[in-house]
Design an enzyme around this catalytic site. Structure first.
Site, short mmCIF file in Angstrom:
data_model
loop_
_atom_site.label_atom_id
_atom_site.label_comp_id
_atom_site.label_asym_id
_atom_site.label_seq_id
_atom_site.Cartn_x
_atom_site.Cartn_y
_atom_site.Cartn_z
N MET A 7 0.79 -1.18 0.12
CA MET A 7 0.15 0.16 0.09
C MET A 7 0.86 1.46 -0.02
SD MET A 7 -3.50 -1.04 2.13
CE MET A 7 -3.07 -0.55 3.65
N HIS A 67 9.11 -3.54 3.34
CA HIS A 67 8.78 -3.77 1.75
C HIS A 67 9.95 -4.02 1.08
CE1 HIS A 67 5.54 -0.64 3.57
NE2 HIS A 67 4.80 -1.89 3.10
N HIS A 96 8.92 1.10 3.63
CA HIS A 96 10.00 0.95 4.43
C HIS A 96 10.97 -0.05 4.28
CE1 HIS A 96 7.57 -1.92 6.32
NE2 HIS A 96 6.48 -1.21 6.30
#
Ligand code: PAF
Length: 282
Positions: A30, A37, A34
């Site tokens: 989404m 991810h 950071h």
């Protein structure tokens, strides 16, 4: 790296990659990327010929009083970070592109697996997640799809969905990435003020303490959970939503700790709800 916002453009790219016999890795997100991810993106780039990351704040997985409108976004930062990991395509559709007017098809897992833990306080959340992930799998046609262990229940649900619906991708679950002081990385950490950020350390410290207890021989789930609840109660601004000790694959409650278990927490700090977990195998 290309940024694609429409389904037909994405499908053309996927067709070309498939025709060239290249394997496709997929990281659904989404956004507000950071290190958590990015660890998924790096795994995908390492293990596949071509990597697609999606950035889509999926409205149907948010409840009415949740943070859909203020969910953090950073298009420029996300693009630079994805590119630095070697991602090939960012798919960034609009809500209209994913759910055109009159949209009516939803995918749902039945039973306790979606009804407990986060599913209990966020009714409809996993129906929204499973629906969007199904759509994204159909669009990207990945060989492998990467999810973070931070959302442990989501990872279990997606793994089961892929298996039960005979979907092609192998679902890969990657470890939680933590800040140096232990806080699990989350896009929602940005909501925390200084006091809440400090208090939020009770999540990881309670989990690490629980893990140490199990490693030292404790097998009684009730006693482990009592220790966690005590720690959280001692943190005055922490409001416990749940602390559960479950089988890591079925998410069924465990009384006697055996095999692979998951200790999962959801705690609110002010208006920010954070989750964290630890998997322990004995
Ligand atoms: O984990 C997330 O960020 C989301 O739930 C996902 C898997 C991208 C679906 O919207």
């Amino acid at each position: 790296m290309r940024v694609i916002d429409n389904i037909s453009g994405l499908k053309a790219i996927i067709r070309a990659q498939k025709a060239a016999g290249r394997t496709i890795g997929f990281v659904p997100t989404m956004g507000y990327l950071h290190e958590g991810h990015l660890s998924l993106a790096r795994a995908s780039v390492a293990e596949n010929d071509f990597t697609v990351i999606s950035i889509f704040v999926n409205p149907i997985q948010f409840g009415v009083n949740e943070d859909l409108d203020k969910y953090p976004r950073d298009f420029a930062g996300d693009t630079a970070k994805a590119e630095s990991c070697g991602v090939d395509v960012i798919f960034m559709p609009s809500v209209q592109e994913m759910y055109p007017a009159g949209y009516s098809t939803y995918v749902e897992l039945s039973g306790e697996i979606t009804g407990k833990l986060c599913g209990k306080s966020r009714p409809g959340h996993f129906r929204g997640v499973v629906t969007v992930v199904t759509k994204l799998f159909n669009l990207v046609e990945p060989d492998k799809a990467y999810f973070g262990q931070k959302d442990a229940q989501q990872a279990v649900i997606i793994t089961r969905m892929a298996r039960e619906l005979n979907m092609n991708p192998e679902v890969v679950t990657c470890p939680i990435i933590r800040e140096p002081d232990g806080l699990a990385m989350s896009s929602r950490n940005v909501y925390l003020n200084t006091e809440e950020r400090k208090a939020a350390l009770v999540l990881s410290s309670s989990l690490f303490q629980a893990e140490a207890g199990i490693r030292a021989g404790e097998r009684n789930a009730e006693r482990i959970l009592a220790g966690i609840v005590k720690n959280i109660k001692e943190e005055s601004i922490a409001q416990l939503e749940y602390a559960s000790l479950v089988n890591a694959e079925t998410l069924e409650d465990v009384k006697l700790i055996k095999g692979k278990v998951l200790i999962a927490l959801a705690v609110k700090f002010g208006r920010t709800r954070l989750i964290d977990n630890i998997a322990v195998e004995v």
